[in-house]
Design a protein around this motif. Structure first.
Motif, PDB file in Angstrom:
ATOM      1  N   ARG A 177       0.831  -1.211   0.000  1.00 31.88           N
ATOM      2  CA  ARG A 177       0.000   0.000   0.000  1.00 31.88           C
ATOM      3  C   ARG A 177       0.862   1.257   0.000  1.00 31.88           C
ATOM      4  O   ARG A 177       0.609   2.201  -0.763  1.00 31.88           O
ATOM      5  N   LEU A 178       1.889   1.274   0.841  1.00 30.56           N
ATOM      6  CA  LEU A 178       2.750   2.451   0.915  1.00 30.56           C
ATOM      7  C   LEU A 178       3.456   2.718  -0.412  1.00 30.56           C
ATOM      8  O   LEU A 178       3.543   3.862  -0.870  1.00 30.56           O
ATOM      9  N   VAL A 179       3.948   1.656  -1.021  1.00 33.41           N
ATOM     10  CA  VAL A 179       4.688   1.821  -2.278  1.00 33.41           C
ATOM     11  C   VAL A 179       3.777   2.345  -3.384  1.00 33.41           C
ATOM     12  O   VAL A 179       4.164   3.215  -4.177  1.00 33.41           O
ATOM     13  N   GLU A 180       2.559   1.840  -3.449  1.00 35.10           N
ATOM     14  CA  GLU A 180       1.665   2.231  -4.539  1.00 35.10           C
ATOM     15  C   GLU A 180       1.000   3.588  -4.305  1.00 35.10           C
ATOM     16  O   GLU A 180       0.699   4.296  -5.263  1.00 35.10           O
ATOM     17  N   GLU A 181       0.793   3.966  -3.050  1.00 38.23           N
ATOM     18  CA  GLU A 181       0.009   5.166  -2.777  1.00 38.23           C
ATOM     19  C   GLU A 181       0.847   6.412  -2.522  1.00 38.23           C
ATOM     20  O   GLU A 181       0.323   7.532  -2.587  1.00 38.23           O
ATOM     21  N   ASN A 182       2.130   6.249  -2.236  1.00 36.22           N
ATOM     22  CA  ASN A 182       2.931   7.417  -1.866  1.00 36.22           C
ATOM     23  C   ASN A 182       3.267   8.257  -3.103  1.00 36.22           C
ATOM     24  O   ASN A 182       4.024   7.836  -3.978  1.00 36.22           O
ATOM     25  N   ALA A 183       2.733   9.461  -3.164  1.00 37.27           N
ATOM     26  CA  ALA A 183       2.922  10.329  -4.324  1.00 37.27           C
ATOM     27  C   ALA A 183       4.310  10.953  -4.377  1.00 37.27           C
ATOM     28  O   ALA A 183       4.687  11.526  -5.408  1.00 37.27           O
ATOM     29  N   ALA A 184       5.073  10.851  -3.293  1.00 37.36           N
ATOM     30  CA  ALA A 184       6.400  11.470  -3.254  1.00 37.36           C
ATOM     31  C   ALA A 184       7.500  10.545  -3.777  1.00 37.36           C
ATOM     32  O   ALA A 184       8.649  10.966  -3.897  1.00 37.36           O
ATOM     33  N   LEU A 185       7.181   9.296  -4.061  1.00 34.48           N
ATOM     34  CA  LEU A 185       8.179   8.366  -4.595  1.00 34.48           C
ATOM     35  C   LEU A 185       8.415   8.650  -6.079  1.00 34.48           C
ATOM     36  O   LEU A 185       7.471   8.747  -6.861  1.00 34.48           O
ATOM     37  N   ASP A 186       9.672   8.761  -6.470  1.00 35.47           N
ATOM     38  CA  ASP A 186       9.968   8.917  -7.891  1.00 35.47           C
ATOM     39  C   ASP A 186       9.805   7.568  -8.586  1.00 35.47           C
ATOM     40  O   ASP A 186       9.869   6.510  -7.936  1.00 35.47           O
ATOM     41  N   PRO A 187       9.603   7.537  -9.899  1.00 36.63           N
ATOM     42  CA  PRO A 187       9.331   6.281 -10.612  1.00 36.63           C
ATOM     43  C   PRO A 187      10.422   5.228 -10.437  1.00 36.63           C
ATOM     44  O   PRO A 187      10.110   4.037 -10.290  1.00 36.63           O
ATOM     45  N   ALA A 188      11.683   5.650 -10.430  1.00 38.88           N
ATOM     46  CA  ALA A 188      12.772   4.677 -10.305  1.00 38.88           C
ATOM     47  C   ALA A 188      12.742   4.003  -8.941  1.00 38.88           C
ATOM     48  O   ALA A 188      12.950   2.786  -8.821  1.00 38.88           O
ATOM     49  N   THR A 189      12.493   4.783  -7.890  1.00 39.93           N
ATOM     50  CA  THR A 189      12.435   4.205  -6.544  1.00 39.93           C
ATOM     51  C   THR A 189      11.237   3.284  -6.401  1.00 39.93           C
ATOM     52  O   THR A 189      11.335   2.205  -5.803  1.00 39.93           O
ATOM     53  N   ARG A 190      10.095   3.685  -6.949  1.00 41.45           N
ATOM     54  CA  ARG A 190       8.909   2.829  -6.872  1.00 41.45           C
ATOM     55  C   ARG A 190       9.180   1.487  -7.560  1.00 41.45           C
ATOM     56  O   ARG A 190       8.821   0.422  -7.045  1.00 41.45           O
ATOM     57  N   THR A 191       9.838   1.532  -8.713  1.00 44.86           N
ATOM     58  CA  THR A 191      10.167   0.299  -9.427  1.00 44.86           C
ATOM     59  C   THR A 191      11.119  -0.567  -8.602  1.00 44.86           C
ATOM     60  O   THR A 191      10.934  -1.790  -8.495  1.00 44.86           O
ATOM     61  N   ALA A 192      12.132   0.063  -7.998  1.00 39.52           N
ATOM     62  CA  ALA A 192      13.095  -0.689  -7.182  1.00 39.52           C
ATOM     63  C   ALA A 192      12.410  -1.332  -5.983  1.00 39.52           C
ATOM     64  O   ALA A 192      12.726  -2.472  -5.609  1.00 39.52           O
ATOM     65  N   LEU A 193      11.462  -0.635  -5.375  1.00 41.09           N
ATOM     66  CA  LEU A 193      10.750  -1.195  -4.227  1.00 41.09           C
ATOM     67  C   LEU A 193       9.843  -2.344  -4.653  1.00 41.09           C
ATOM     68  O   LEU A 193       9.722  -3.350  -3.931  1.00 41.09           O
ATOM     69  N   ARG A 194       9.203  -2.221  -5.804  1.00 43.75           N
ATOM     70  CA  ARG A 194       8.392  -3.337  -6.304  1.00 43.75           C
ATOM     71  C   ARG A 194       9.262  -4.571  -6.532  1.00 43.75           C
ATOM     72  O   ARG A 194       8.854  -5.706  -6.235  1.00 43.75           O
ATOM     73  N   GLU A 195      10.453  -4.361  -7.071  1.00 43.95           N
ATOM     74  CA  GLU A 195      11.364  -5.479  -7.317  1.00 43.95           C
ATOM     75  C   GLU A 195      11.888  -6.078  -6.015  1.00 43.95           C
ATOM     76  O   GLU A 195      12.269  -7.252  -5.970  1.00 43.95           O
ATOM     77  N   LEU A 196      11.886  -5.274  -4.951  1.00 46.33           N
ATOM     78  CA  LEU A 196      12.333  -5.748  -3.638  1.00 46.33           C
ATOM     79  C   LEU A 196      11.292  -6.629  -2.956  1.00 46.33           C
ATOM     80  O   LEU A 196      11.612  -7.340  -2.001  1.00 46.33           O
ATOM     81  N   ARG A 197      10.068  -6.612  -3.446  1.00 50.04           N
ATOM     82  CA  ARG A 197       8.954  -7.259  -2.744  1.00 50.04           C
ATOM     83  C   ARG A 197       9.223  -8.709  -2.344  1.00 50.04           C
ATOM     84  O   ARG A 197       8.942  -9.105  -1.195  1.00 50.04           O
ATOM     85  N   PRO A 198       9.766  -9.578  -3.212  1.00 48.82           N
ATOM     86  CA  PRO A 198      10.012 -10.963  -2.774  1.00 48.82           C
ATOM     87  C   PRO A 198      10.998 -11.051  -1.607  1.00 48.82           C
ATOM     88  O   PRO A 198      10.799 -11.864  -0.695  1.00 48.82           O
TER      89      PRO A 198
END
Length: 337
Positions: A177-198
């Motif tokens: 939820r935090l990763v998808e909803e936080n408007a202050a995350l830049d696209p590269a960081t959001r992608t890196a966090l999604r990849e970190l999920r496992p």
């Protein structure tokens, strides 16, 4: 009695535009009247000197009690903002672990109000007179760990008080939820966090497998969050960022604080002092230390969540920006391996 706000010294720190209920005369009148009533119940009377600290997450009013040390009125975000649990939690902790926490003089659970006594010397101030360096942290960390062990059986009760749920079973969905909803995350960081999920899921599973019961995670245990009322004694307070989680997540903030002050070489000593009360859990020293390393990663999620507990009307900033900063910590190396 009508309370004149112009007589109060107001400090806003780094948040000059903070939206708080203090600006509402009716709210202010009710709050100060409630505080004076709480003082009167203890045979105390306030003078007119008030010092007000306003933040997007709290109103803190320092009041002079006639003939006694100063007292503090505190209000957090009530209603649906997620911080009203603090007053009720503080009252419950005073029953469950007396002598280890600051005992409120009065609380109003529904409105998120509390009236707090003078707690003695703040640990931050005591450190200025202490030449023992990082060793000064050892005993408070031991005592805090002992408090967490005592509170383990109370995890369900804390949840019913409204303390946020950050247990390992729910933390992955919170992360999503935090990763998808936080408007202050830049696209590269959001992608890196999604990849970190496992890997994130794996850390949660690993920490849950330790078998150490969930307890209270203060989430912001720095040197300004506990008092030293006497030699070798410490009382903890300020539970507005707290959550029910794996107890070791609490080490993230004190270890970061110590690293900044003393350097990273101080951290193993402080980690081991904190772990002293956990040595009879059936885990080896190596397993306990590994659990601390994992927990200090996951503790960043608790910090990110806490920035969502602001007064209504505050808007995205500073909550979203600070929450994003803590989420980025998940991509860095842990504070202690």
């Amino acid at each position: 009695m009508r309370h004149d706000a112009s007589a109060a010294a107001v400090e806003r720190g780094q948040y000059p535009d903070a939206v708080t209920p203090w600006e509402d005369p009716a709210w202010r009148e009710a709050a100060l009247g409630w505080a004076e009533h709480g003082l009167a119940a203890h045979g105390l009377r306030t003078t007119r000197r008030l010092v007000v600290r306003l933040r997007p997450w709290s109103v803190l009013v320092r009041m002079t009690a006639e003939g006694e040390p100063d007292v503090w009125f505190k209000a957090g975000p009530a209603g649906g903002a997620g911080g009203a649990f603090e007053a009720g939690l503080a009252e419950a902790l005073a029953r469950w672990v007396p002598g280890h926490v600051l005992k409120p003089l009065a609380v109003d659970d529904a409105r998120g109000w509390s009236l707090l006594p003078h707690g003695g010397t703040l640990f931050r101030d005591a450190l200025r007179q202490d030449s023992s360096g990082e060793r000064a942290w050892e005993e408070p960390l031991r005592q805090y760990a002992a408090v967490q062990r005592a509170l383990g059986p109370r995890a369900g009760e804390m949840g019913r008080l409204g303390v946020p749920d950050a247990r390992m079973a729910v933390l992955p969905s919170t992360f999503d939820r935090l990763v998808e909803e936080n408007a202050a995350l830049d696209p590269a960081t959001r992608t890196a966090l999604r990849e970190l999920r496992p890997r994130f899921q794996g850390w949660c599973d690993e920490l849950a497998a330790t078998g150490i019961p969930d307890s209270l995670d203060h989430c912001d245990l720095h040197d300004g969050q506990f008092f030293t009322p006497g030699p070798g004694r410490y009382t903890f307070f300020d539970w507005g960022d707290a959550a029910v989680s794996h107890p070791f997540c609490s080490l993230l903030v004190p270890l970061r604080t110590a690293a900044e002050r003393y350097g990273p070489q101080a951290l193993p000593r402080l980690r081991d002092a904190y772990l002293d009360p956990w040595t009879d859990t059936g885990l080896t020293p190596a397993e306990l230390r590994r659990a601390v390393s994992v927990a200090c990663r996951l503790g960043a999620v608790g910090r990110a969540c806490s920035w969502g507990r602001l007064f209504p009307g505050t808007g995205e900033a500073p909550g979203a920006a600070e929450s994003a900063r803590w989420l980025r910590e998940l991509l860095a190396e842990p504070v202690l391996r």
